[in-house]
Design a protein around this motif. Structure first.
Motif, mmCIF file in Angstrom:
data_model
loop_
_atom_site.group_PDB
_atom_site.id
_atom_site.type_symbol
_atom_site.label_atom_id
_atom_site.label_comp_id
_atom_site.label_asym_id
_atom_site.label_seq_id
_atom_site.Cartn_x
_atom_site.Cartn_y
_atom_site.Cartn_z
ATOM 1 N N LEU A 254 -52.234 -75.543 24.711
ATOM 2 C CA LEU A 254 -53.556 -75.563 24.074
ATOM 3 C C LEU A 254 -53.802 -74.290 23.265
ATOM 4 O O LEU A 254 -54.335 -74.344 22.154
ATOM 5 C CB LEU A 254 -54.653 -75.712 25.135
ATOM 6 N N ARG A 255 -53.420 -73.146 23.828
ATOM 7 C CA ARG A 255 -53.635 -71.891 23.089
ATOM 8 C C ARG A 255 -52.798 -71.874 21.813
ATOM 9 O O ARG A 255 -53.281 -71.459 20.753
ATOM 10 C CB ARG A 255 -53.296 -70.682 23.961
ATOM 11 N N GLU A 256 -51.556 -72.342 21.880
ATOM 12 C CA GLU A 256 -50.711 -72.361 20.692
ATOM 13 C C GLU A 256 -51.234 -73.373 19.670
ATOM 14 O O GLU A 256 -51.211 -73.109 18.466
ATOM 15 C CB GLU A 256 -49.263 -72.680 21.081
ATOM 16 N N TYR A 257 -51.744 -74.503 20.149
ATOM 17 C CA TYR A 257 -52.339 -75.483 19.229
ATOM 18 C C TYR A 257 -53.546 -74.879 18.520
ATOM 19 O O TYR A 257 -53.675 -74.998 17.293
ATOM 20 C CB TYR A 257 -52.750 -76.732 20.003
ATOM 21 N N ARG A 258 -54.416 -74.226 19.266
ATOM 22 C CA ARG A 258 -55.601 -73.611 18.662
ATOM 23 C C ARG A 258 -55.210 -72.570 17.618
ATOM 24 O O ARG A 258 -55.836 -72.462 16.564
ATOM 25 C CB ARG A 258 -56.460 -72.963 19.752
ATOM 26 N N ARG A 259 -54.197 -71.777 17.922
ATOM 27 C CA ARG A 259 -53.748 -70.748 16.980
ATOM 28 C C ARG A 259 -53.290 -71.390 15.670
ATOM 29 O O ARG A 259 -53.650 -70.947 14.579
ATOM 30 C CB ARG A 259 -52.610 -69.935 17.589
ATOM 31 N N LEU A 274 -51.027 -80.945 21.048
ATOM 32 C CA LEU A 274 -52.262 -81.441 21.644
ATOM 33 C C LEU A 274 -52.028 -82.767 22.352
ATOM 34 O O LEU A 274 -52.577 -83.013 23.437
ATOM 35 C CB LEU A 274 -53.339 -81.586 20.578
ATOM 36 N N LYS A 275 -51.188 -83.614 21.767
ATOM 37 C CA LYS A 275 -50.916 -84.921 22.365
ATOM 38 C C LYS A 275 -50.245 -84.783 23.716
ATOM 39 O O LYS A 275 -50.551 -85.536 24.659
ATOM 40 C CB LYS A 275 -50.027 -85.747 21.417
ATOM 41 N N MET A 276 -49.329 -83.821 23.868
ATOM 42 C CA MET A 276 -48.697 -83.610 25.172
ATOM 43 C C MET A 276 -49.754 -83.271 26.225
ATOM 44 O O MET A 276 -49.670 -83.722 27.369
ATOM 45 C CB MET A 276 -47.653 -82.490 25.081
#
Length: 792
Positions: A254-259, A274-276
């Motif tokens: 989630l943190r990497e997706y947000r970044r 995000l899908k994972m």
């Protein structure tokens, strides 16, 4: 793994102690109902220890009395480690430790110590590491035999009361171990010394290389690739079975997706992160691992589909998952995620909250010696509380109409997930009716100890819940718990205790207690703006640095320096069911660097970022080599890169001697000339430069050979494994030449499909490479690498 271990095993195979029976509770009581036996554990506050207080075993708690007697009489120690909600711990208590004949054998030959792993996680880690090294797996109860100097020399997990096929009974083990100590004491001590050296490397000395090169994003990219390779596209999660929630994996993604989204419009690859997360959260929320009518998650599922849980409920799981669902809700605004978080908080408030603030640790998996009895249903039971129309609606939504799924009864789950939220909302009061009916059943044991570390996690989740959902009750619960810790579980000098049970605070606080509680205080400050929480966090961080910081190599030790009974001082760096204290400390330090400038009352200046960066450098090599064990550290590392302005740097080499590949990887194929029911298979094992794995045979009894196997429930059998010839090499850590594999080695074997066991739908089987990787100066813990093989 050790020479004396081989001797003990031979003794166990030869010995055959028969005729042992086990006692039920009634046999432990006199005709008037009083107990026949009462041991020293009766004076303890731990509910787990109290469960053993009427065993005929002469139990000691861990402490000076037992350890001094062991040294004075030169007797080996039997250490039994467990916890109050551990099913197999209960089984061993009933079947083994309640048996007077077995107890007599224990009392005559050993100093017997019973330990609650949740009271002493430092000791639990040391002796669980020993068990994993000795038998290549672990679990609770953990049964470890120690020298009077507390060094382990033999170990196992659950032992039955009598000999079973391929599993010795506990009396057999006791006789063999006792004989080894009486006749070969010098060999036992020598072996125990070697095992202790391995433990020290695995838990502390293996993390002494401070990387000097700039830290960059290649570690994050490598970890993302690793999770993608392990992801279960069908059921979510990152394993086959048993299935654990692994919130650190999901929070990292989630943190990497947000970044990535913050930097640019999300690509298809970004959306896959995000899908994972969301697919895993959906499957868990609708599975039996989630208590569908009472809220809260069970510990794990025994299957790959999240259907049948191991029924214990732990405070830390529900704290970590409540926050994770809220984070996902904040991104997606999906009502399911909000509902799950709210239901978890309701469950915690209803069943696991101390009247004065603070949260209890766990709820047992069993009632009346039956696992899951409190939670499962039959259709007839449901009909007894709902009318015909309500029953049809409820049983359809929760899968009861699909047939039984657990020992002739039903674990409730949601089989049809499309439009399921609307269906669940339509149930109205039906869930409440059955929840009230369930309250009438005998409830599982509630462990009422209040652990500072786990309370910190729940404070963090509730404070974040207040921030996201703006529900005042969550801030009230979080702040009340935090104040309880500060008032009742803190020493006059400001140091933390580890726990409070029955209003007694005890055991010096560990790194996790400081790091997790500081995290909760920082989230309280973020959510409320009340400066006092930030001041408390800053003061406790100074204590944490003073007590646990490693001035030589960086990073934090898990324990204070003055514990006289620890054979090693560990850093406990790996994630387990909870994030490592080191990783949470790094994240806290980065937040404190940002927030400390906001204080109106300035304390002494601390360069928090310096401690954070040094910790990351201390564990950087380990993060690269085994990302699965350092996912929360990678989560914190991502925050570090962002805080240092390295958010959008191109991926480069992390350091000259590191790559983003794991140390050992494998490729497998079936030669084209294979035919018939038996197939030839070639497995190529590729080992990173500078590393080796032990050959098979190793040439020494104290080394773990590399082996290839299949899971117990595999659809195939392997045979005729031809292990390649190893290379004889002399290393710094060993006085002898060792037989090892380096570079690329080819293993040849034959496989045959088992009758009546079908391949899975992808025609895929799993081979398992079991190995231990070492370099010139250190050896890592034994590992298992799953190797998928597709059969055409």
């Amino acid at each position: 793994m050790i020479k004396v271990l081989h001797s003990i095993l031979i003794s166990i195979i030869v010995l055959n102690v028969a005729g042992i029976s086990f006692a039920d509770e009634d046999s432990l009581k006199n005709p008037d109902g009083t107990w026949k036996w009462t041991n020293r554990l009766i004076n303890e506050t731990s509910q787990y220890l109290l469960l053993h207080a009427h065993n005929p075993v002469d139990w000691y708690p861990w402490g000076d009395e037992a350890l001094s007697r062991a040294k004075k009489e030169n007797m080996p120690i039997f250490l039994s480690v467990g916890y109050s909600t551990c099913h197999w711990c209960h089984v061993m208590e009933r079947k083994v430790f309640s048996n007077p004949e077995i107890a007599k054998q224990m009392n005559e030959n050993f100093i017997n110590i019973k330990l609650d792993r949740e009271e002493r996680p430092d000791l639990d880690e040391i002796y669980m590491t020993a068990t994993q090294l000795l038998i290549q797996h672990g679990g609770w109860p953990n049964s470890v035999f120690l020298t009077p100097d507390l060094k382990p020399f033999y170990a196992g997990t659950y032992f039955p009361p009598t000999d079973q096929p391929n599993r010795p009974g506990f009396p057999t083990v006791l006789e063999a171990v006792s004989d080894a100590w009486k006749t070969r004491e010098d060999e036992v001590i020598e072996s125990a010394d070697k095992i202790t050296q391995f433990i020290e490397v695995a838990t502390s000395k293996g993390f002494t290389t401070l990387i000097e090169q700039p830290l960059d994003r290649s570690l994050i990219t490598g970890a993302v690739d690793f999770l993608k390779s392990k992801y279960d596209k069908t059921n979510g999660g990152f394993s086959i079975a048993p299935k654990f929630p692994s919130p650190s994996n999901l929070e990292f993604l989630l943190r990497e997706y947000r970044r990535r989204v913050k930097l640019s419009n999300p690509t298809k690859d970004d959306e896959s992160l995000l899908k994972m997360v969301t697919h895993t959260l959906d499957m868990m929320a609708y599975g039996g691992i989630y208590d569908q009518i009472g809220g809260g998650f069970h510990r794990y599922s025994v299957d790959a589909k999240w259907l049948v849980p191991h029924f214990e409920k732990m405070l830390y799981d529900n704290a970590l998952l409540a926050k994770l669902y809220l984070q996902a809700y904040h991104i997606t605004e999906k009502p399911l995620y909000r509902r799950i978080a709210v239901e978890i908080f309701s469950f915690i408030n209803r069943e696991m909250t101390h009247p004065d603030g603070g949260f209890y640790s766990a709820i047992d998996a069993e009632t009346d010696a039956e696992e899951g009895k409190y939670y499962i249903w039959t259709e007839d039971e449901i009909k007894g509380f709902l009318d015909a129309k309500e029953t049809k609606q409820f049983t359809t939504i929760y899968g009861v109409d699909k047939g039984v799924n657990f020992e002739g009864k039903n674990v409730l789950y949601v089989p049809e997930t499309d439009n399921s939220e609307a269906s669940i909302q339509s149930l109205g009061t039906l869930k409440e009716k059955l929840l009230n009916a369930r309250y009438e059943r005998e409830r599982p044991l509630l462990d009422t100890k209040i652990l500072v570390s786990w309370n910190g996690l729940m404070i963090d989740a509730l404070a974040y819940g207040y921030e996201i959902l703006e529900e005042e009750q969550y801030y009230t619960a979080a702040s009340k718990a935090a104040q309880f810790i500060l008032d009742s579980v803190t020493k006059p000098d400001g140091e933390l205790w580890h726990l409070s049970t029955s209003n007694v605070a005890k055991v010096d606080g560990f790194l996790d207690d400081y790091a997790f509680f500081i995290q909760g205080l920082l989230t309280l400050y973020e959510a409320s703006g009340e400066e006092k929480w930030l001041i408390y966090a800053q003061e406790l961080t100074k204590k944490m640095i003073d007590l646990f910081w490693d001035d030589m190599n960086g990073g934090f030790y898990y324990t204070k320096a003055d514990d006289k009974h620890l054979i090693v001082r560990s850093k406990k760096p790996h994630d387990s069911a909870v994030p490592s204290g080191n990783s949470v400390a790094v994240n806290n330090l980065l937040i404190l660097q940002e927030k400390s400038n906001q204080l109106s009352r300035k304390n002494e200046v601390v360069n928090y970022n310096e401690f954070a960066e040094t910790t990351l450098r201390s564990f950087a090599q380990a993060m690269d080599e085994t990302p699965s064990s350092f996912m929360h550290m990678l989560y914190a590392f991502n925050a570090y890169l962002i805080s240092e302005g390295h958010d959008n740097l191109p991926v480069g080499d992390f350091a000259a001697n590191l790559t983003t590949q794991s140390i050992v990887r494998a490729e497998v194929n079936i030669p084209t000339d294979s035919m018939g029911d038996v197939f030839d298979v070639e497995v190529q094992v590729i080992i990173k430069d500078g590393w080796h794995i032990n050959a098979n045979p190793t040439g020494q009894e104290n080394l773990i050979p590399t082996t290839i196997s299949v899971p117990d429930d595999s659809s195939i059998t392997i045979s005729d494994v031809k292990y390649p010839v190893g290379k004889s090499v002399k290393f710094e850590f060993s006085p002898d030449f060792l037989n090892v594999y380096e570079g690329t080695s080819t293993f040849n074997l034959k496989i045959e499909q088992n009758e009546n066991i079908a391949l899975n739908k992808n025609n895929q089987i799993i081979l398992r490479l079991n190995y231990q990787a070492c370099n010139e100066t250190e050896c890592l813990l034994p590992q298992t690498l799953d190797i998928p093989l597709n059969i055409k």
